[in-house]
Scaffold this active site. Structure first.
Site, PDB file in Angstrom:
ATOM      1  N   SER A 178      39.652  47.553  37.445  1.00  9.14           N
ATOM      2  CA  SER A 178      39.284  46.152  37.544  1.00  9.14           C
ATOM      3  C   SER A 178      39.191  45.729  39.005  1.00  9.14           C
ATOM      4  O   SER A 178      38.983  46.554  39.881  1.00  9.14           O
ATOM      5  CB  SER A 178      40.270  45.283  36.774  1.00  9.14           C
ATOM      6  OG  SER A 178      39.676  44.043  36.507  1.00  9.14           O
ATOM      7  N   ASP A 181      45.108  49.800  46.054  1.00 11.03           N
ATOM      8  CA  ASP A 181      44.178  50.822  46.529  1.00 11.03           C
ATOM      9  C   ASP A 181      42.811  50.408  46.003  1.00 11.03           C
ATOM     10  O   ASP A 181      42.649  50.228  44.780  1.00 11.03           O
ATOM     11  CB  ASP A 181      44.514  52.197  45.938  1.00 11.03           C
ATOM     12  CG  ASP A 181      45.761  52.827  46.532  1.00 11.03           C
ATOM     13  OD1 ASP A 181      46.438  52.176  47.357  1.00 11.03           O
ATOM     14  OD2 ASP A 181      46.069  53.975  46.158  1.00 11.03           O
ATOM     15  N   HIS A 241      50.344  44.831  44.165  1.00 17.86           N
ATOM     16  CA  HIS A 241      51.537  44.471  44.930  1.00 17.86           C
ATOM     17  C   HIS A 241      51.336  43.147  45.664  1.00 17.86           C
ATOM     18  O   HIS A 241      50.218  42.677  45.840  1.00 17.86           O
ATOM     19  CB  HIS A 241      51.874  45.596  45.915  1.00 17.86           C
ATOM     20  CG  HIS A 241      52.242  46.881  45.238  1.00 17.86           C
ATOM     21  ND1 HIS A 241      53.532  47.378  45.216  1.00 17.86           N
ATOM     22  CD2 HIS A 241      51.490  47.772  44.528  1.00 17.86           C
ATOM     23  CE1 HIS A 241      53.554  48.514  44.527  1.00 17.86           C
ATOM     24  NE2 HIS A 241      52.322  48.780  44.104  1.00 17.86           N
TER      25      HIS A 241
END
Length: 262
Positions: free
Chosen positions: A227, A86, A142
């Protein structure tokens, strides 16, 4: 003058020992009482979290939370390259003869970003996407493609902020900060997932157990605090979706474009 002072303060606060102290507190039981305040401050969608707020033992455990099943949809097209996180896209475009152009006003070379790996030759005319995770975001990373992990590299470095100020005012933050690089071989070529550490990040960690054979959408790693991920594709292997540009907000599993299949 103000920017010079801010740069100096950031240089001084970019030492790993400061991030370690922050990390130790976030992992301590004393940090637990800050979880509700932290969630409110950043507008975190707590209803998506795997557990209730009072079930998290530390702030770090909450920050690295998993989501309830079904909270993210992974694009099912076999040729789709998906967002691994995201995030807000802060840079995207073709790599020009080994250079990533104009990420918040600065250029980066693939050589420095990939720590002068022999693999850089394959990416010199590829495509790059810079994905910034704010404290609001879900912080698990992911796998963007189905494939095989052919190399993992840890690159030690600084912990400068990777937000708007850091990217604009500090010199080439993405290639000076600590990085964890994963190279994934897929049906059309190879992709590099560059996980960039940031100020107050105590570590970037791989999800366990580590696997070499990976499926799209599978957990790869996670950040402890906000980050950036830089996603790179090899020359001629990727076509971006039409609206892929800085300022676009994406979610994990969302299609970023299509891999070129023969």
């Amino acid at each position: 003058m103000a920017n010079w002072l801010l740069r100096l303060m950031t240089e001084l606060s970019s030492r790993k020992w400061i991030s370690r102290l922050t990390g130790r507190f976030a992992q301590s039981p004393a940090s637990r009482r800050f979880i509700p305040r932290f969630a409110r401050m950043y507008g975190i969608r707590t209803e998506e979290a795997e557990k209730r707020l009072d079930e998290y033992a530390t702030l770090n455990e909450f920050f690295t939370r998993r989501l309830k099943p079904g909270m993210r949809t992974v694009d099912s097209d076999p040729a789709a390259l998906i967002s691994p996180v995201d995030a807000l896209i802060t840079g995207a475009g073709p790599i020009r003869t080994g250079t990533i152009l104009n990420v918040k006003g600065q250029d980066y070379t693939i050589d420095e970003l990939l720590n002068r790996s022999p693999r850089t030759e394959s990416y010199k005319d590829g495509y790059y996407i810079v994905l910034y995770l704010s404290p609001t975001d879900y912080h698990r990373i992911h796998t963007p493609v189905d494939g095989v992990i052919v190399e993992r590299e840890h690159v030690p470095g600084k912990v400068y902020p990777v937000n708007e100020f850091g990217l604009r005012q500090m010199r080439r933050v993405l290639s000076r900060n600590e990085r964890l690089i994963t190279y994934i071989r897929h049906g059309s070529g190879e992709a590099a997932v560059v996980k960039v550490g940031a100020m107050n990040v105590s570590s970037i960690k791989y999800a366990e157990p580590k696997r070499d054979q990976v499926s799209k959408g599978e957990e790869l790693a996670y950040f402890e605090f906000g980050s950036t991920v830089v996603l790179l594709t090899e020359d001629g292997t990727f076509v971006p979706r039409n609206d892929l540009q800085p300022g676009l907000k994406v979610r994990m599993g969302e299609k970023l474009g299509m891999l070129v299949t023969e």
